[in-house]
Design a protein around this motif. Structure first.
Motif, PDB file in Angstrom:
ATOM      1  N   LEU A  48       0.831  -1.209   0.000  1.00 67.70           N
ATOM      2  CA  LEU A  48       0.000   0.000   0.000  1.00 67.70           C
ATOM      3  C   LEU A  48       0.867   1.260   0.000  1.00 67.70           C
ATOM      4  CD1 LEU A  48      -2.894  -0.921   2.457  1.00 67.70           C
ATOM      5  CD2 LEU A  48      -2.966  -0.784  -0.026  1.00 67.70           C
ATOM      6  N   ALA A  49       1.947   1.245   0.763  1.00 67.37           N
ATOM      7  CA  ALA A  49       2.834   2.402   0.821  1.00 67.37           C
ATOM      8  C   ALA A  49       3.468   2.668  -0.547  1.00 67.37           C
ATOM      9  CB  ALA A  49       3.909   2.202   1.879  1.00 67.37           C
ATOM     10  N   ASN A  50       3.869   1.611  -1.246  1.00 70.41           N
ATOM     11  CA  ASN A  50       4.448   1.786  -2.585  1.00 70.41           C
ATOM     12  C   ASN A  50       3.418   2.293  -3.588  1.00 70.41           C
ATOM     13  OD1 ASN A  50       7.290   1.188  -2.621  1.00 70.41           O
ATOM     14  ND2 ASN A  50       6.732  -0.869  -1.997  1.00 70.41           N
ATOM     15  N   LEU A  51       2.197   1.805  -3.484  1.00 66.01           N
ATOM     16  CA  LEU A  51       1.135   2.312  -4.358  1.00 66.01           C
ATOM     17  C   LEU A  51       0.867   3.789  -4.070  1.00 66.01           C
ATOM     18  CD1 LEU A  51      -1.362  -0.687  -4.346  1.00 66.01           C
ATOM     19  CD2 LEU A  51      -0.120   0.209  -6.318  1.00 66.01           C
ATOM     20  N   ALA A  52       0.872   4.153  -2.798  1.00 67.60           N
ATOM     21  CA  ALA A  52       0.678   5.556  -2.430  1.00 67.60           C
ATOM     22  C   ALA A  52       1.811   6.416  -2.970  1.00 67.60           C
ATOM     23  CB  ALA A  52       0.576   5.693  -0.912  1.00 67.60           C
ATOM     24  N   LEU A  53       3.039   5.908  -2.910  1.00 67.78           N
ATOM     25  CA  LEU A  53       4.172   6.655  -3.469  1.00 67.78           C
ATOM     26  C   LEU A  53       4.007   6.833  -4.969  1.00 67.78           C
ATOM     27  CD1 LEU A  53       6.871   8.065  -3.063  1.00 67.78           C
ATOM     28  CD2 LEU A  53       7.981   5.844  -3.403  1.00 67.78           C
ATOM     29  N   SER A  54       3.526   5.819  -5.650  1.00 69.81           N
ATOM     30  CA  SER A  54       3.275   5.937  -7.089  1.00 69.81           C
ATOM     31  C   SER A  54       2.264   7.051  -7.372  1.00 69.81           C
ATOM     32  CB  SER A  54       2.749   4.618  -7.657  1.00 69.81           C
ATOM     33  OG  SER A  54       3.705   3.615  -7.531  1.00 69.81           O
ATOM     34  N   TYR A  67      14.414  12.259  -6.168  1.00 66.13           N
ATOM     35  CA  TYR A  67      14.861  11.303  -5.155  1.00 66.13           C
ATOM     36  C   TYR A  67      13.998  10.048  -5.097  1.00 66.13           C
ATOM     37  CZ  TYR A  67      16.700  15.857  -4.038  1.00 66.13           C
ATOM     38  OH  TYR A  67      17.294  17.087  -4.140  1.00 66.13           O
ATOM     39  N   ALA A  68      13.146   9.857  -6.070  1.00 64.22           N
ATOM     40  CA  ALA A  68      12.210   8.725  -6.069  1.00 64.22           C
ATOM     41  C   ALA A  68      12.930   7.386  -5.942  1.00 64.22           C
ATOM     42  CB  ALA A  68      11.354   8.755  -7.327  1.00 64.22           C
ATOM     43  N   GLU A  69      14.029   7.220  -6.658  1.00 61.04           N
ATOM     44  CA  GLU A  69      14.736   5.937  -6.610  1.00 61.04           C
ATOM     45  C   GLU A  69      15.359   5.666  -5.244  1.00 61.04           C
ATOM     46  OE1 GLU A  69      19.151   6.621  -8.340  1.00 61.04           O
ATOM     47  OE2 GLU A  69      17.534   6.998  -9.761  1.00 61.04           O
ATOM     48  N   HIS A  70      15.583   6.718  -4.455  1.00 59.01           N
ATOM     49  CA  HIS A  70      16.119   6.541  -3.105  1.00 59.01           C
ATOM     50  C   HIS A  70      15.006   6.344  -2.077  1.00 59.01           C
ATOM     51  CE1 HIS A  70      20.135   7.571  -4.448  1.00 59.01           C
ATOM     52  NE2 HIS A  70      19.603   8.585  -5.099  1.00 59.01           N
ATOM     53  N   VAL A  71      13.832   6.897  -2.366  1.00 61.69           N
ATOM     54  CA  VAL A  71      12.715   6.807  -1.425  1.00 61.69           C
ATOM     55  C   VAL A  71      12.006   5.455  -1.532  1.00 61.69           C
ATOM     56  CG1 VAL A  71      10.479   7.802  -0.806  1.00 61.69           C
ATOM     57  CG2 VAL A  71      12.386   9.301  -1.392  1.00 61.69           C
ATOM     58  N   ALA A  83      18.767   1.399   2.372  1.00 54.95           N
ATOM     59  CA  ALA A  83      18.416   2.616   1.627  1.00 54.95           C
ATOM     60  C   ALA A  83      18.867   3.863   2.374  1.00 54.95           C
ATOM     61  CB  ALA A  83      16.917   2.660   1.378  1.00 54.95           C
ATOM     62  N   LEU A  84      18.713   3.859   3.691  1.00 57.75           N
ATOM     63  CA  LEU A  84      19.139   5.015   4.483  1.00 57.75           C
ATOM     64  C   LEU A  84      20.655   5.197   4.444  1.00 57.75           C
ATOM     65  CD1 LEU A  84      16.798   4.757   7.586  1.00 57.75           C
ATOM     66  CD2 LEU A  84      16.743   6.489   5.792  1.00 57.75           C
ATOM     67  N   THR A  85      21.399   4.102   4.425  1.00 57.62           N
ATOM     68  CA  THR A  85      22.855   4.227   4.388  1.00 57.62           C
ATOM     69  C   THR A  85      23.352   4.661   3.008  1.00 57.62           C
ATOM     70  OG1 THR A  85      23.112   1.876   3.912  1.00 57.62           O
ATOM     71  CG2 THR A  85      23.239   2.554   6.215  1.00 57.62           C
ATOM     72  N   LYS A  86      22.627   4.310   1.963  1.00 58.11           N
ATOM     73  CA  LYS A  86      23.047   4.680   0.603  1.00 58.11           C
ATOM     74  C   LYS A  86      22.631   6.100   0.215  1.00 58.11           C
ATOM     75  CE  LYS A  86      23.348   0.136  -1.458  1.00 58.11           C
ATOM     76  NZ  LYS A  86      22.871  -0.758  -2.505  1.00 58.11           N
ATOM     77  N   PHE A  87      21.629   6.625   0.881  1.00 57.88           N
ATOM     78  CA  PHE A  87      21.126   7.966   0.559  1.00 57.88           C
ATOM     79  C   PHE A  87      21.945   8.979   1.349  1.00 57.88           C
ATOM     80  CE2 PHE A  87      17.204  10.934   0.519  1.00 57.88           C
ATOM     81  CZ  PHE A  87      17.633  11.523  -0.650  1.00 57.88           C
ATOM     82  N   ASP A  88      23.044   9.412   0.759  1.00 55.06           N
ATOM     83  CA  ASP A  88      23.998  10.309   1.410  1.00 55.06           C
ATOM     84  C   ASP A  88      23.467  11.739   1.380  1.00 55.06           C
ATOM     85  OD1 ASP A  88      26.183  11.521   2.515  1.00 55.06           O
ATOM     86  OD2 ASP A  88      27.548  11.055   0.869  1.00 55.06           O
ATOM     87  N   LEU A  89      23.152  12.264   2.550  1.00 57.17           N
ATOM     88  CA  LEU A  89      22.585  13.605   2.655  1.00 57.17           C
ATOM     89  C   LEU A  89      23.630  14.678   2.937  1.00 57.17           C
ATOM     90  CD1 LEU A  89      19.400  12.743   4.748  1.00 57.17           C
ATOM     91  CD2 LEU A  89      19.563  13.107   2.298  1.00 57.17           C
ATOM     92  N   SER A  90      24.889  14.289   3.008  1.00 51.39           N
ATOM     93  CA  SER A  90      25.927  15.279   3.310  1.00 51.39           C
ATOM     94  C   SER A  90      26.043  16.291   2.168  1.00 51.39           C
ATOM     95  CB  SER A  90      27.268  14.589   3.541  1.00 51.39           C
ATOM     96  OG  SER A  90      27.736  14.016   2.334  1.00 51.39           O
ATOM     97  N   GLU A  92      28.650  17.409   0.853  1.00 56.18           N
ATOM     98  CA  GLU A  92      29.714  17.020  -0.073  1.00 56.18           C
ATOM     99  C   GLU A  92      29.226  16.071  -1.165  1.00 56.18           C
ATOM    100  OE1 GLU A  92      30.253  16.301   3.439  1.00 56.18           O
ATOM    101  OE2 GLU A  92      30.881  18.388   3.621  1.00 56.18           O
ATOM    102  N   SER A  93      28.187  15.300  -0.885  1.00 51.11           N
ATOM    103  CA  SER A  93      27.728  14.299  -1.844  1.00 51.11           C
ATOM    104  C   SER A  93      27.044  14.911  -3.060  1.00 51.11           C
ATOM    105  CB  SER A  93      26.772  13.310  -1.176  1.00 51.11           C
ATOM    106  OG  SER A  93      25.513  13.912  -0.983  1.00 51.11           O
ATOM    107  N   GLU A  94      26.480  16.080  -2.903  1.00 51.17           N
ATOM    108  CA  GLU A  94      25.758  16.772  -3.968  1.00 51.17           C
ATOM    109  C   GLU A  94      24.589  15.958  -4.507  1.00 51.17           C
ATOM    110  OE1 GLU A  94      28.549  18.038  -6.951  1.00 51.17           O
ATOM    111  OE2 GLU A  94      29.644  19.300  -5.549  1.00 51.17           O
ATOM    112  N   LEU A  95      24.154  14.972  -3.744  1.00 54.16           N
ATOM    113  CA  LEU A  95      23.008  14.155  -4.137  1.00 54.16           C
ATOM    114  C   LEU A  95      21.713  14.947  -3.983  1.00 54.16           C
ATOM    115  CD1 LEU A  95      22.052  11.355  -5.064  1.00 54.16           C
ATOM    116  CD2 LEU A  95      21.852  10.738  -2.674  1.00 54.16           C
ATOM    117  N   VAL A  96      21.653  15.746  -2.915  1.00 50.52           N
ATOM    118  CA  VAL A  96      20.468  16.564  -2.652  1.00 50.52           C
ATOM    119  C   VAL A  96      20.727  17.965  -3.190  1.00 50.52           C
ATOM    120  CG1 VAL A  96      18.961  17.517  -0.876  1.00 50.52           C
ATOM    121  CG2 VAL A  96      19.895  15.220  -0.613  1.00 50.52           C
ATOM    122  N   ASP A  97      19.811  18.442  -3.995  1.00 51.75           N
ATOM    123  CA  ASP A  97      19.913  19.781  -4.572  1.00 51.75           C
ATOM    124  C   ASP A  97      19.964  20.832  -3.466  1.00 51.75           C
ATOM    125  OD1 ASP A  97      19.257  22.307  -5.809  1.00 51.75           O
ATOM    126  OD2 ASP A  97      18.513  21.185  -7.521  1.00 51.75           O
TER     127      ASP A  97
END
Length: 102
Positions: A48-54, A67-71, A83-90, A92-97
Motif C-alpha cells: 500500500l505504501a508503494n502504491l501511495a508513493l506511485s 529522489y524517487a529511486e532513493h525513497v 536505503a538510508l545508508t546509501k542515501f547520502d545527505l551530506s 559534499e555528496s551533492e546528491l540533494v539539490d
C-alpha cells in the motif's frame, strides 16, 4: 459489512487507479487526494505504501521526483536500513539539490 482484507483490497484498487492517472492536478480536490496519498506512505503494509508513493510521484513534485529511486526502497521493511545508508545527505555528496535543503 466488509472485512479487513476486503477493505485493503478495495484500497489497493483505489490506489492503483489513481497511480495510473496522468496529471492528477486536473482532478477535483487534487490537494486533498495528495494529502491522503501522503498519509498512506506511513502504512505498515509496504504494498500500500508503494502504491501511495506511485500516486504521489504522479504529481511530479520538484522536491520529491529527483529522489524517487532513493525513497522507494525505504518503504520496504527489508530495504530501509540499506536505503538510508546509501542515501547520502551530506553537503559534499551533492546528491540533494541545494534548493531542497533547509
Amino acid at each position: 459489512e466488509l472485512g479487513r482484507k476486503a477493505l485493503q483490497k478495495k484500497l489497493e484498487i483505489f490506489l492503483k487507479t489513481f497511480a495510473a492517472v496522468k496529471g492528477p492536478q486536473q482532478l477535483f480536490k487534487h490537494r486533498t487526494l495528495l494529502q491522503m496519498f501522503v498519509s498512506f506512505l506511513s502504512n505498515p503494509d509496504s504494498k500500500l505504501a508503494n502504491l501511495a508513493l506511485s500516486c504521489v510521484l504522479r504529481y511530479k513534485l520538484p522536491y520529491l521526483t529527483p529522489y524517487a529511486e532513493h525513497v522507494q526502497p525505504m518503504l520496504q521493511k527489508e530495504g530501509l536500513r540499506e536505503a538510508l545508508t546509501k542515501f547520502d545527505l551530506s553537503e559534499e555528496s551533492e546528491l540533494v539539490d541545494i534548493s531542497h535543503r533547509l
